[in-house]
Design an enzyme around this catalytic site. Sequence first.
Site, PDB file in Angstrom:
ATOM      1  N   TYR A   3      46.992  53.214  42.176  1.00  0.00           N
ATOM      2  CA  TYR A   3      47.228  53.524  43.585  1.00  0.00           C
ATOM      3  C   TYR A   3      48.353  52.629  44.127  1.00  0.00           C
ATOM      4  O   TYR A   3      48.942  51.857  43.394  1.00  0.00           O
ATOM      5  CB  TYR A   3      45.917  53.427  44.380  1.00  0.00           C
ATOM      6  CG  TYR A   3      44.904  54.371  43.792  1.00  0.00           C
ATOM      7  CD1 TYR A   3      45.161  55.746  43.770  1.00  0.00           C
ATOM      8  CD2 TYR A   3      43.747  53.914  43.174  1.00  0.00           C
ATOM      9  CE1 TYR A   3      44.274  56.636  43.169  1.00  0.00           C
ATOM     10  CE2 TYR A   3      42.852  54.793  42.571  1.00  0.00           C
ATOM     11  CZ  TYR A   3      43.129  56.150  42.574  1.00  0.00           C
ATOM     12  OH  TYR A   3      42.272  57.029  41.963  1.00  0.00           O
TER      13      TYR A   3
ATOM     14  N   ARG B 287      40.538  44.224  43.730  1.00  0.00           N
ATOM     15  CA  ARG B 287      40.090  44.985  42.559  1.00  0.00           C
ATOM     16  C   ARG B 287      41.253  45.260  41.623  1.00  0.00           C
ATOM     17  O   ARG B 287      42.309  45.732  42.055  1.00  0.00           O
ATOM     18  CB  ARG B 287      39.469  46.316  42.988  1.00  0.00           C
ATOM     19  CG  ARG B 287      38.787  46.984  41.803  1.00  0.00           C
ATOM     20  CD  ARG B 287      37.653  47.869  42.202  1.00  0.00           C
ATOM     21  NE  ARG B 287      36.530  47.695  41.298  1.00  0.00           N
ATOM     22  CZ  ARG B 287      35.971  48.664  40.586  1.00  0.00           C
ATOM     23  NH1 ARG B 287      36.410  49.907  40.698  1.00  0.00           N
ATOM     24  NH2 ARG B 287      34.963  48.424  39.766  1.00  0.00           N
TER      25      ARG B 287
ATOM     26  N   GLY C  69      28.228  51.279  38.839  1.00  0.00           N
ATOM     27  CA  GLY C  69      28.721  52.468  39.507  1.00  0.00           C
ATOM     28  C   GLY C  69      27.796  53.646  39.287  1.00  0.00           C
ATOM     29  O   GLY C  69      26.906  53.935  40.105  1.00  0.00           O
ATOM     30  N   ARG C  70      27.983  54.314  38.153  1.00  0.00           N
ATOM     31  CA  ARG C  70      27.230  55.553  37.919  1.00  0.00           C
ATOM     32  C   ARG C  70      25.723  55.359  38.013  1.00  0.00           C
ATOM     33  O   ARG C  70      25.009  56.242  38.499  1.00  0.00           O
ATOM     34  CB  ARG C  70      27.644  56.143  36.569  1.00  0.00           C
ATOM     35  CG  ARG C  70      29.072  56.697  36.607  1.00  0.00           C
ATOM     36  CD  ARG C  70      29.667  56.886  35.242  1.00  0.00           C
ATOM     37  NE  ARG C  70      29.913  55.603  34.592  1.00  0.00           N
ATOM     38  CZ  ARG C  70      30.384  55.448  33.372  1.00  0.00           C
ATOM     39  NH1 ARG C  70      30.671  56.517  32.656  1.00  0.00           N
ATOM     40  NH2 ARG C  70      30.581  54.245  32.864  1.00  0.00           N
TER      41      ARG C  70
HETATM   42  C1  LIG Z   1      32.391  59.139  40.902  1.00  0.00           C
HETATM   43  C2  LIG Z   1      33.203  57.878  40.784  1.00  0.00           C
HETATM   44  C3  LIG Z   1      34.081  57.543  41.805  1.00  0.00           C
HETATM   45  C4  LIG Z   1      34.822  56.340  41.739  1.00  0.00           C
HETATM   46  N1  LIG Z   1      35.612  55.980  42.799  1.00  0.00           N
HETATM   47  C5  LIG Z   1      36.184  54.752  42.834  1.00  0.00           C
HETATM   48  C6  LIG Z   1      36.844  54.283  44.009  1.00  0.00           C
HETATM   49  O1  LIG Z   1      36.901  54.940  45.062  1.00  0.00           O
HETATM   50  N2  LIG Z   1      37.393  53.031  43.957  1.00  0.00           N
HETATM   51  C7  LIG Z   1      37.344  52.259  42.818  1.00  0.00           C
HETATM   52  O2  LIG Z   1      37.853  51.136  42.812  1.00  0.00           O
HETATM   53  N3  LIG Z   1      36.701  52.680  41.698  1.00  0.00           N
HETATM   54  C8  LIG Z   1      36.100  53.891  41.690  1.00  0.00           C
HETATM   55  N4  LIG Z   1      35.379  54.281  40.583  1.00  0.00           N
HETATM   56  C9  LIG Z   1      35.189  53.347  39.447  1.00  0.00           C
HETATM   57  C10 LIG Z   1      33.864  52.598  39.601  1.00  0.00           C
HETATM   58  O3  LIG Z   1      33.929  51.680  40.685  1.00  0.00           O
HETATM   59  C11 LIG Z   1      33.467  51.820  38.329  1.00  0.00           C
HETATM   60  O4  LIG Z   1      34.479  50.894  38.021  1.00  0.00           O
HETATM   61  C12 LIG Z   1      33.253  52.764  37.141  1.00  0.00           C
HETATM   62  O5  LIG Z   1      32.357  53.796  37.491  1.00  0.00           O
HETATM   63  C13 LIG Z   1      32.692  52.022  35.914  1.00  0.00           C
HETATM   64  O6  LIG Z   1      31.467  51.421  36.217  1.00  0.00           O
HETATM   65  P1  LIG Z   1      30.053  52.057  35.683  1.00  0.00           P
HETATM   66  O7  LIG Z   1      30.138  52.139  34.198  1.00  0.00           O
HETATM   67  O8  LIG Z   1      29.020  51.069  36.164  1.00  0.00           O
HETATM   68  O9  LIG Z   1      29.921  53.415  36.324  1.00  0.00           O
HETATM   69  C14 LIG Z   1      34.678  55.488  40.616  1.00  0.00           C
HETATM   70  C15 LIG Z   1      33.811  55.861  39.585  1.00  0.00           C
HETATM   71  C16 LIG Z   1      33.066  57.016  39.659  1.00  0.00           C
HETATM   72  C17 LIG Z   1      32.090  57.349  38.552  1.00  0.00           C
END
Ligand SMILES: Cc1cc2nc3c(=O)[nH]c(=O)nc-3n(C[C@H](O)[C@H](O)[C@H](O)COP(=O)(O)O)c2cc1C
Length: 358
Positions: free
Chosen positions: A181, A228, A312-313
């Site tokens: 971004y 971040r 996250g997920r």
């Molecule tokens: C549906 C979705 C939307 C996401 N949107 C963002 C976001 O708006 N900003 C961001 O920094 N990361 C975003 N991410 C990345 C997550 O913050 C995170 O780094 C990523 O899901 C890996 O972590 P996890 O394995 O615990 O899901 C998004 C991830 C997912 C799955």
Amino acid sequence: MMYPHLFSPLTVGALTLRNRVVMAPMTRSRATDDDLVTDLHVEYYRQRANAGLIVTEGVHPSADGKGYNRTPGIYNEEQVAAWRAVTHAVHDEGGLIACQLMHCGRVGHANNKAAGTEFLAPSAIAAQAQIFTESGMQAMPTPRAMTLADIKAVMNDYARATQLCLDAGFDAIELHCASGYLPAQFLASGSNLRTDQYGGNLENRLRFVAELLTVMADIAGPDRIGLRISPGNPYNDHADENPLETYSALLKIADNLGLAWVHAIRMASTGIDSLALSKKNYGGTVIGSDSFDAPEADTFIGEGRTDAVSFGRAYISNPDLVARMQADAPLNPMDKKTIYAGTGTAGYTDYPTLEQND
Ligand SMILES: Cc1cc2nc3c(=O)[nH]c(=O)nc-3n(C[C@H](O)[C@H](O)[C@H](O)COP(=O)(O)O)c2cc1C
């Protein structure tokens, strides 16, 4: 107690987290046509206030900064009032919440944003990637290269948004400087071909983010600003000739500013250990991200490889994630179809708690 490191309190800048579980920022594309959060967002975040800290979905600081479908903004009073209901709900549950400011720059599509808005970027180079729109996947546009006046105006947008975050009751603000971004577009040699003081050598490519963080820290205090990063992540055509060097230098800037946290996404495919890199160059709180579960998070914190971990997920489908991890209980599976879909409760606020599972 299960996972004693993960469930110990932590001071992060001006904040005291009751545990080291962070809800990762996640775009869920459910805002109104006016970029407002709704009662459903209030309920969604309230349900997840068990985290030591919530980082919201990416929130654009200006209409130009929007890139994705139905993301919320924070650039007017109506949006502040809508967010205030979210922060109050989280605080009522004893939680803390940071707003993630996300300016997409060249990433996006005209279908996803208001008429008359622009795609601004360090250089007029389109990201070679596609993006979801309500009329299907689309190629990304060629952005307009920002003038020095544009750079100043965007800094002012972030400054106004930082103040509006405080007005809305957020405890802190996270700058989204990952995943290709706008801030990352300035850092990366592939998207920044400027020949003025904001491009060229590393010092110049760092300048936009360094100035931006300084502006934000002047308003909120550095102890309420997080950063971040995802060094080497090629998402959204993000390409840098030497991410190790770039992010080492950026982390030193974060260190000098005394920022509250660095939220580092780890990505084995990049060959860069972003957590180790953060620990080496930055002395504040490191939040590790990506594919952690409770046992690994607890081990990493215990070994000092990170101070907190974001999920996250797992938080999409488990509103009571902390209680589940504390009980070593199974997690609800995530329904991929409803990650971004719709405006109703389905896949958003209707995932069952442990008690409701029984
Ligand atoms: C549906 C979705 C939307 C996401 N949107 C963002 C976001 O708006 N900003 C961001 O920094 N990361 C975003 N991410 C990345 C997550 O913050 C995170 O780094 C990523 O899901 C890996 O972590 P996890 O394995 O615990 O899901 C998004 C991830 C997912 C799955």
